[in-house]
Design a protein around this motif. Sequence first.
Motif, short mmCIF file in Angstrom:
data_model
loop_
_atom_site.label_atom_id
_atom_site.label_comp_id
_atom_site.label_asym_id
_atom_site.label_seq_id
_atom_site.Cartn_x
_atom_site.Cartn_y
_atom_site.Cartn_z
N VAL A 1 0.85 -1.20 0.00
CA VAL A 1 0.00 0.00 0.00
C VAL A 1 0.89 1.24 0.00
CG1 VAL A 1 -1.65 1.36 1.35
CG2 VAL A 1 -2.00 -1.11 1.09
N VAL B 1 -0.09 7.85 1.48
CA VAL B 1 -1.19 7.22 2.21
C VAL B 1 -1.12 7.59 3.70
CG1 VAL B 1 -0.01 5.04 2.78
CG2 VAL B 1 -2.49 5.06 2.44
N TRP C 1 -6.26 2.41 5.60
CA TRP C 1 -5.39 3.24 4.78
C TRP C 1 -6.27 4.21 4.01
CZ3 TRP C 1 -4.51 -1.96 5.59
CH2 TRP C 1 -3.34 -2.24 6.32
N ILE D 1 -9.22 4.04 1.45
CA ILE D 1 -8.81 3.18 0.34
C ILE D 1 -9.24 1.76 0.69
CG2 ILE D 1 -6.86 2.20 -0.93
CD1 ILE D 1 -5.31 4.80 -0.17
N CYS D 2 -8.68 1.25 1.81
CA CYS D 2 -9.03 -0.11 2.23
C CYS D 2 -8.73 -0.29 3.71
CB CYS D 2 -8.29 -1.16 1.39
SG CYS D 2 -6.50 -1.18 1.59
N PHE E 1 -11.86 -3.03 0.24
CA PHE E 1 -11.78 -1.75 -0.46
C PHE E 1 -13.13 -1.05 -0.35
CE2 PHE E 1 -8.08 -3.78 -1.91
CZ PHE E 1 -7.25 -2.85 -2.51
N LYS F 1 -1.06 -3.26 -6.24
CA LYS F 1 -0.67 -1.85 -6.22
C LYS F 1 -1.49 -1.04 -7.23
CE LYS F 1 3.88 -2.49 -6.41
NZ LYS F 1 5.34 -2.20 -6.34
N ILE G 1 -4.72 -0.25 -5.55
CA ILE G 1 -4.52 0.84 -4.58
C ILE G 1 -4.52 2.18 -5.31
CG2 ILE G 1 -2.89 1.90 -2.95
CD1 ILE G 1 -4.34 -0.56 -1.79
#
Length: 134
Positions: free
Chosen positions: A37, A44, A56, A62-63, A76, A115, A118
């Motif tokens: 992340v 982040v 995060w 984000i998640c 997510f 990634k 993300i």
Amino acid sequence: MDQASSETESPSRQIDKRIEDLADWRGETLARLRALVKEADPEVVEEWKWRGVPVWEHDGIICTGETYKAVVKLTFAKGASLDDPAGLFNSSLEGNTRRAIDLHAGEAINEEAFKALIRAAVSLNSAARAKKKR
């Protein structure tokens, strides 16, 4: 650690402690996902919410990184709105908003695809925030 002292620690330190306390494949998995992340989004922000869930954020959630006995779950917040060409989402597929990735002991994740998810989540959050400002 008692409740009062845990509330004064930074979210990043609380996540560090969670990883240390797990001391098994779940801690290793959560640590690796956390690193990915941060690689995907160096800006982040780490949070600690809902009495012990690593979160995060960048212009919104984000998640989250939940750990259970048999799975490490990355949920997510807006996963249903993200393209997932690598098919990483394998849990919480029935809803209209969230999507999750469940990892079990010994399972690896496609790191580049993770990634990319993300970065896509950050882009979606940033676009939504920019739209609100107009």
